[in-house]
Design a protein around this motif. Structure first.
Motif: not given
Length: 686
Positions: A78, A360, A366, A109-110, A136, A80, A364
């Protein structure tokens, strides 16, 4: 503050120790495996000497999967990932969407996108991401105007202009607590997960020397032999391409990057006088003086396609191709024998349905935006057993919107009486645009309901049309297709909200205004004191059943055609109530504007102030979409005034899909009747 500083220094030291330990472990494992490798097998063209398996070289897959060790993920699940782009103007805003789609398609990943924009790109991209609602994904904007003074002193011959130098300012532009960022040109397409590229930051040497990750330049530009007297800026060998950059911001700030690149630029400009390749020249001159600061990325992280590259040497030697860069203004027309493959990869994302990227990221956390929370709450209140559930669900659909899809200019007038023609259309009405542009020289605001692929067809159509490509005062706003109904009133509202003038002419795209209507309406706005009164000026509507019509040049000519039966009052034979209150009999002899009273089902085309009520978006598909709007104008006490010397003519076309559904489906007609009753009740409450 001192505590925070101590903590960040400590964290930085911990990371460095961890990195040193990892490097030692890596060296141990490589020394154990070295006996099994061919002598030169460790190095691929374009890769730096200190790169290891994480860069994608000599991985288990490339050695025939002869190991039981799973490949470690480049970043945690997760984590960023930060991405920065400089984006200015209408064309770059369009290009960056393709880049974003390719990143979203592969990502796990975000993401946080940082856009350095002018006012045009800011308006376009903020509306796009707000309506896209991708989970995200965070987006931040930074005003390029405030950064111009940092680079405006540098003469630049590159087509990117001042914006081509803005990447030099990122340590100052981006938040001071942002330590690392991937910087991308807008003409980049990803063919892999961007997390792999983000993971390379961990390979920057732990002693803090390496601050910039770049791929070697794949053209001969910096070798200085492209033509006689070609004198490029100084560079290390072939130099580096800045279409893809890993910037270690934290380290750059510590070493006073801003002062260093400025000194480099000032020194070189004394002899070079200007940059030819914008920021790339300055980055390369800086790196030549400080080669230890660069971490060379494998070539496949920036495969540069233009007419003068040796990129083929890169991608034929690697099994994995990760980033395509069309680094030429000629873009897709490069003479490369594999160009079809690359073009198809690019076109895949260009025409890919962006709605499918609203995925989605499970597992993670969000934070939900207020907009998505509100939407979810509204959806939960709907009754799925309701016969009209589909209609009610449609009203809550959030459509992606790309404002100003093509270049737009509106020279503002001072008299305060300017009028924008407002309309909406889909692909099957595209052929009307050229004719409307010939009949109306004023500004136009159009909402186009299209899929991603159709939007590209429209772009090609507009760029090939002599009429459309020369009209800069037409705002084309793409509303992307979604759901099963045509969201006609949403489209009208998008076009209405983005009209730049104080007055709007609310019409439909299958009507041609009389020649000179734009000037006549502007005069009428002043004569009828529209700025101090609530008026709706009615433009009488007529129709022809002939595809080839000799368009009347005057009211007298129109009346003659009406008498001969080549023209009719609009919909007189199928829906007389829609326009009967216009009082065509009175209009025939009228020489001054006259007021008419609202009647049920009246739906004229009108000129009003831009701050008029918006259209009610519960009405989708066919039926009651304009009627409800005129009814609301009347409820708000607008005076309906018919103009004696104005007219418009409806041109024939095949019936729309929605009118066919309305005619063939009793359920459709029942739901429209239900929505009408609810609209009446809501209007009474208002």
């Amino acid at each position: 503050a001192p505590q925070l500083l101590d903590r960040s220094v400590l964290e930085s030291r911990v990371r460095e120790v961890e990195e040193e330990n990892r490097q030692i472990r890596l060296q141990l494992s490589q020394s154990q495996a070295s006996a099994q490798l061919p002598p030169d097998g460790a190095q691929q063209w374009g890769a730096s000497a200190d790169t290891g398996p994480e860069d994608g070289e000599n991985t288990a897959e490339e050695r025939g999967n002869n190991t039981d060790c799973p490949r470690a993920p480049p970043v945690s699940k997760c984590e960023l990932i930060h991405v920065a782009c400089v984006c200015a103007g209408h064309n770059a805003s369009r290009d960056v969407v393709t880049l974003v789609k390719s990143v979203l398609f592969h990502r796990r990943n975000p993401l946080h996108f940082h856009f350095i924009t002018d006012s045009v790109a800011h308006q376009i991209l903020s509306a796009l991401f707000q309506s896209w609602m991708v989970p995200s994904v965070q987006v931040s904007f930074y005003d390029a105007e405030t950064l111009k003074s940092e680079v405006s002193w540098i003469p630049n011959k590159h087509y990117s202009g001042i914006y081509g130098l803005m990447k030099l300012t990122l340590t100052k532009a981006l938040p001071p607590d942002l330590s690392q960022v991937i910087v991308l040109d807008t003409d980049i397409t990803f063919a892999t997960d961007i997390a792999e590229l983000w993971g390379i930051f961990r390979k920057f040497t732990g002693n803090g020397e390496q601050v910039i990750g770049l791929v070697e330049n794949q053209s001969d530009w910096y070798l200085g032999n492209l033509w006689k007297n070609h004198k490029p800026w100084p560079a290390l060998g072939r130099g580096f391409n800045t279409g893809v950059i890993l910037l270690y911001l934290e380290r750059l700030r510590r070493m006073r990057w801003e002062q260093m690149w400025r000194l480099t630029a000032e020194r070189e400009l004394m002899s070079m006088l200007s940059t030819s390749l914008a920021d790339q020249d300055i980055f390369n001159a800086f790196i030549k003086q400080n080669p230890v600061l660069v971490h060379q990325l494998p070539c496949f992280w920036n495969v540069q396609l233009s007419d003068h590259t040796r990129s083929e040497q890169c991608y034929t030697e690697v099994s994995d191709l990760k980033v395509i860069h069309w680094n030429s203004p000629k873009k897709l027309r490069v003479k490369n024998k594999h160009v079809e493959f690359f073009r198809n990869l690019y076109l895949t994302f260009l025409e890919y349905d962006g709605n499918l990227l609203r995925r989605e990221l499970f597992g993670c956390p969000s934070p939900s935006s207020p907009q998505s929370v509100q939407l979810q709450s509204a959806l939960e209140q709907l009754d799925e057993d309701d016969q009209c559930y589909d209609f009610r669900r449609e009203r809550l659909t959030v459509h992606r919107v790309h404002l100003y899809f093509l270049h737009y200019e509106y020279p503002r007038t001072d008299n305060g009486s300017d009028i924008t023609l407002v309309a909406q259309l889909s692909m099957d009405r595209l052929q009307m645009l050229e004719a409307i542009c010939k009949h109306w020289e004023g500004p136009i605001s159009l909402a186009l309901y299209m899929s991603d692929a159709e939007a590209q067809q429209f772009l090609r159509y507009a760029q090939a049309s002599e009429v459309l490509k020369n009209r800069k005062n037409v705002g084309y706003h793409i509303v992307y297709r979604e759901g099963q109904f045509y969201p006609v009133n949403l489209l009208r509202n998008v076009a209405l909200r983005n009209a730049p003038t104080p007055y709007v002419f609310l019409t439909d795209v299958d009507f041609l205004p009389m020649y000179g209507l734009y000037d006549y309406l502007r005069r009428s706005v002043v004569q009828l004191d529209m700025s101090h009164s609530k008026k709706a000026l009615v433009v009488p509507a007529f129709e022809t059943l002939r595809y080839r019509l000799s368009f009347p040049k005057s009211k007298a000519e129109l009346l003659s055609m009406l008498d001969m039966g080549t023209l009719y009052t609009f919909r007189y034979h199928v829906w007389p109530k829609g326009h009967a209150p216009t009082n065509y009999a009175k209009w025939r002899t009228a020489t001054t504007p006259y007021r008419v009273e609202w009647e049920a089902d009246f739906e004229p085309y009108v000129v009003v102030r831009r701050d008029c009520p918006e259209y009610d978006q519960r009405f989708v598909g066919f039926g009651w979409n304009k009627v409800s709007h005129i009814m609301e104008l009347d409820a708000q006490e607008y005076e309906l005034t018919v103009l004696p010397n104005a007219f418009m003519i409806h041109m024939p076309h095949a019936p729309s899909f929605d009118i066919s559904k309305f005619r063939s489906s009793p359920g459709y007609r029942h739901c429209l009747s239900t929505l009408k009753d609810e609209f009446h009740q809501d209007l009474s409450r208002k």
